[in-house]
Design an enzyme around this catalytic site. Structure first.
Site, PDB file in Angstrom:
ATOM      1  N   CYS A  83     -37.729 -13.291  -3.274  1.00 50.77           N
ATOM      2  CA  CYS A  83     -38.834 -12.481  -2.842  1.00 50.77           C
ATOM      3  C   CYS A  83     -38.405 -11.477  -2.384  1.00 50.77           C
ATOM      4  CB  CYS A  83     -39.486 -13.250  -1.835  1.00 50.77           C
ATOM      5  SG  CYS A  83     -41.030 -12.529  -1.289  1.00 50.77           S
ATOM      6  N   CYS A  86     -38.561  -9.256   2.255  1.00 49.14           N
ATOM      7  CA  CYS A  86     -37.786  -9.102   3.072  1.00 49.14           C
ATOM      8  C   CYS A  86     -36.134  -8.786   2.681  1.00 49.14           C
ATOM      9  CB  CYS A  86     -37.428 -10.571   3.990  1.00 49.14           C
ATOM     10  SG  CYS A  86     -39.131 -10.725   4.783  1.00 49.14           S
ATOM     11  N   CYS A 169     -45.123 -17.499   3.636  1.00 49.27           N
ATOM     12  CA  CYS A 169     -44.321 -16.429   3.965  1.00 49.27           C
ATOM     13  C   CYS A 169     -44.272 -16.335   5.133  1.00 49.27           C
ATOM     14  CB  CYS A 169     -45.295 -15.211   3.248  1.00 49.27           C
ATOM     15  SG  CYS A 169     -44.615 -13.725   3.985  1.00 49.27           S
ATOM     16  N   GLN A 277     -51.522   0.154  11.685  1.00 43.68           N
ATOM     17  CA  GLN A 277     -50.097  -0.420  11.836  1.00 43.68           C
ATOM     18  C   GLN A 277     -50.129  -1.857  11.361  1.00 43.68           C
ATOM     19  OE1 GLN A 277     -47.512   1.523  11.796  1.00 43.68           O
ATOM     20  NE2 GLN A 277     -48.459   3.279  12.549  1.00 43.68           N
ATOM     21  N   PHE A 306     -52.582  14.325  11.591  1.00 46.40           N
ATOM     22  CA  PHE A 306     -52.614  13.238  10.879  1.00 46.40           C
ATOM     23  C   PHE A 306     -53.001  11.771  11.717  1.00 46.40           C
ATOM     24  CE2 PHE A 306     -48.979  15.782   9.747  1.00 46.40           C
ATOM     25  CZ  PHE A 306     -49.320  16.116   8.326  1.00 46.40           C
ATOM     26  N   ASN A 311     -55.471   6.114  16.660  1.00 47.93           N
ATOM     27  CA  ASN A 311     -54.504   5.200  17.280  1.00 47.93           C
ATOM     28  C   ASN A 311     -53.702   5.797  18.570  1.00 47.93           C
ATOM     29  OD1 ASN A 311     -52.966   2.532  17.111  1.00 47.93           O
ATOM     30  ND2 ASN A 311     -51.414   3.940  16.619  1.00 47.93           N
ATOM     31  N   GLU A 327     -57.339  15.077  10.595  1.00 48.98           N
ATOM     32  CA  GLU A 327     -56.987  13.932   9.606  1.00 48.98           C
ATOM     33  C   GLU A 327     -57.404  14.371   8.430  1.00 48.98           C
ATOM     34  OE1 GLU A 327     -55.985  10.873   7.343  1.00 48.98           O
ATOM     35  OE2 GLU A 327     -55.067  11.163   9.251  1.00 48.98           O
ATOM     36  N   ASP A 354     -57.229  18.920   5.156  1.00 42.02           N
ATOM     37  CA  ASP A 354     -55.878  18.680   3.889  1.00 42.02           C
ATOM     38  C   ASP A 354     -54.806  19.539   4.702  1.00 42.02           C
ATOM     39  OD1 ASP A 354     -54.132  18.229   2.277  1.00 42.02           O
ATOM     40  OD2 ASP A 354     -55.194  18.683   0.559  1.00 42.02           O
ATOM     41  N   CYS A 411     -42.215   7.683   9.569  1.00 40.69           N
ATOM     42  CA  CYS A 411     -42.188   6.253   8.915  1.00 40.69           C
ATOM     43  C   CYS A 411     -41.077   6.686   7.812  1.00 40.69           C
ATOM     44  CB  CYS A 411     -43.390   5.946   8.170  1.00 40.69           C
ATOM     45  SG  CYS A 411     -44.211   7.000   7.001  1.00 40.69           S
TER      46      CYS A 411
END
Length: 455
Positions: A83, A86, A169, A277, A306, A311, A327, A354, A411
């Site tokens: 898989c 991971c 999983c 998240q 953004f 959050n 955003e 944008d 990220c």
């Protein structure tokens, strides 16, 4: 005439793994050529078989570990290695995040030519069990396989478009991860089993929503079967027949999704296809750290670019004089505004823009009246939480807005390093602090946080 490719050797090759690549594969050298070895850890002596030859490197799979690393552990999942969900289950979780911190340091230096004045302790799960069952958002592949006479549900196989044949999983939240077989059996009984390619999983603190992507409308019997499954399982079933605007609950299935931020006394609601998240515990740690690093004061104006559904915006607004969130997704902005009202926060304004469309103009009294008001306002501090493409397009404007401190939540470390080089090399900031965050344990995915201060 093309040159005939040399056949792969049938005998295993023995070598010592020199280091780990950023994607979690071991790196060996065989006759001067780099070999990326799945399932190997740095420092190990292993035997492997070549699976692919390329001009600059080869790829391989471990067949035997002769001298294991002290960091090696037994993978919990029986499907690990097949898989693709991971990449690092064979590595001790503490070592995983240490390795990610080292990768962050390497990327910042190699791409940005930078090192922070101080390293933040990496953020990771509080205990061993919290490294498992953490995923509350996921996209699961679905495929009817005639040769097997059944449906498969799960992540794709490593390096393949095929769905991995798994029964459970270990990284999905148990509410979903322990019920993959039940989902497969459900879909097998639908008339559109060959026209249902994926399921979106969405969960906050409570119920789970499953969004079934359907390429053909389900029959009345299909809908009855889905509703019966929902009643028995506790899942809430939605359908998506086209773009995200077509997502809708089946009759009686609509539910409000939300997650709590207990340290800030906030609850944020979201829609099933909204970005949130995946790891709720790490998100809470991340927000606590963001508040500590930005340290908003009651007399300060802050900017959150953004900002998503609020959050970071709403926790920061609780401590600042005023906060502006921007955003590009109008739906997320609407949710952010509703979350502000829900939590009684009045000192925040949200705008849809944008941020990649064009270079932002410098703040100036001569800006046309049609310009969004936040473009003509000074700010003391800012937070950036961009997608993988980074935030390069907003940096010039941001530097001219007067901010003295920028917190960058990343990220994708390569674009963080690129943007850091511009902030430090051209725009008058210094890289004060940086650290990795283990948002996706057992994977090679790396998130990071970096603090910039005006020189």
């Amino acid at each position: 005439m093309s040159k005939k490719r040399k056949p792969l050797p049938s005998e295993p090759i023995e070598a010592v793994i020199e280091s780990l690549a950023h994607d979690g594969r071991g790196i060996a050298r065989v006759e001067g050529k780099t070999v990326f070895v799945h399932g190997a850890l740095a420092g190990e002596r292993v035997r492997f078989r070549l699976t692919r030859r390329l001009r600059r490197h080869d790829e391989a799979l471990v067949t035997e570990v002769l001298e294991p690393s002290a960091q090696r552990v037994e993978p919990r999942c029986a499907h690990f290695g097949v898989c693709g969900g991971c990449a690092l289950q064979h590595m001790d979780p503490a070592a995983q995040i240490e390795n990610k911190q080292a990768i962050l340091a390497d990327v910042l230096q190699r791409i940005g030519g930078l090192a922070p004045a101080r390293w933040l302790p990496p953020l990771a799960a509080a205990d061993a069990e919290a490294h498992w069952g953490y995923r509350r958002k996921a996209r699961l592949g679905v495929r009817w396989v005639p040769k097997k006479g059944r449906v498969l549900v799960g992540f794709r196989e490593r390096g393949s478009s095929f769905i991995a044949d798994v029964q459970r999983c270990e990284v999905l939240h148990p509410a979903v991860g322990e019920h993959l077989e039940a989902l497969a059996r459900l879909i097998e009984g639908l008339s559109i089993r060959e026209r249902l390619p994926q399921i979106e999983v969405a969960q906050g603190d409570g119920p789970v929503v499953l969004v079934f992507r359907v390429l053909d409308p389900p029959s009345a019997a299909d809908c009855d079967r889905l509703l019966s499954f929902a009643a028995q399982s506790g899942f809430h079933v939605y359908l998506q027949e086209g773009g995200v605007e077509t997502v809708r609950p089946l009759p009686g299935q609509e539910i409000e999704l939300s997650y709590r931020l207990p340290n800030q006394g906030l609850t944020l609601a979201f829609e099933p296809n909204d970005f949130t998240q995946v790891n709720l515990e790490l998100n809470r740690q991340m927000i606590d750290q963001a508040l500590a690093l930005l340290d908003p004061q009651p007399n300060e104006r802050l900017l959150d670019l953004f900002c998503g559904l609020g959050n970071f915006t709403l926790p920061l607004a609780r401590r600042a004089r005023e906060l502006v969130g921007v955003e590009g997704d109008a739906g997320l902005v609407a949710r952010a505004q509703a979350n502000a009202v829900r939590n009684g926060i009045e000192n925040v304004r949200f705008y849809t823009a944008d941020l990649y469309a064009q270079a932002l103009p410098h703040p100036s009294p001569s800006l046309p009246l049609t310009a969004p008001p936040w473009l003509d306002q000074p700010f003391d501090k800012a937070l950036l939480d961009p997608p993988r493409s980074g935030a390069l397009e907003v940096l010039d404007w941001l530097a001219s807005s007067g901010v003295q401190r920028i917190l960058y939540v990343s990220c994708y470390p390569a674009t963080l390093a690129r943007d850091a080089a511009k902030l430090v090399g051209e725009l008058g900031f210094r890289l004060e602090a940086a650290g990795a965050m283990d948002m996706f344990p057992h994977t090679a995915h790396l998130e990071a946080m970096a603090l910039f201060e005006r020189r």
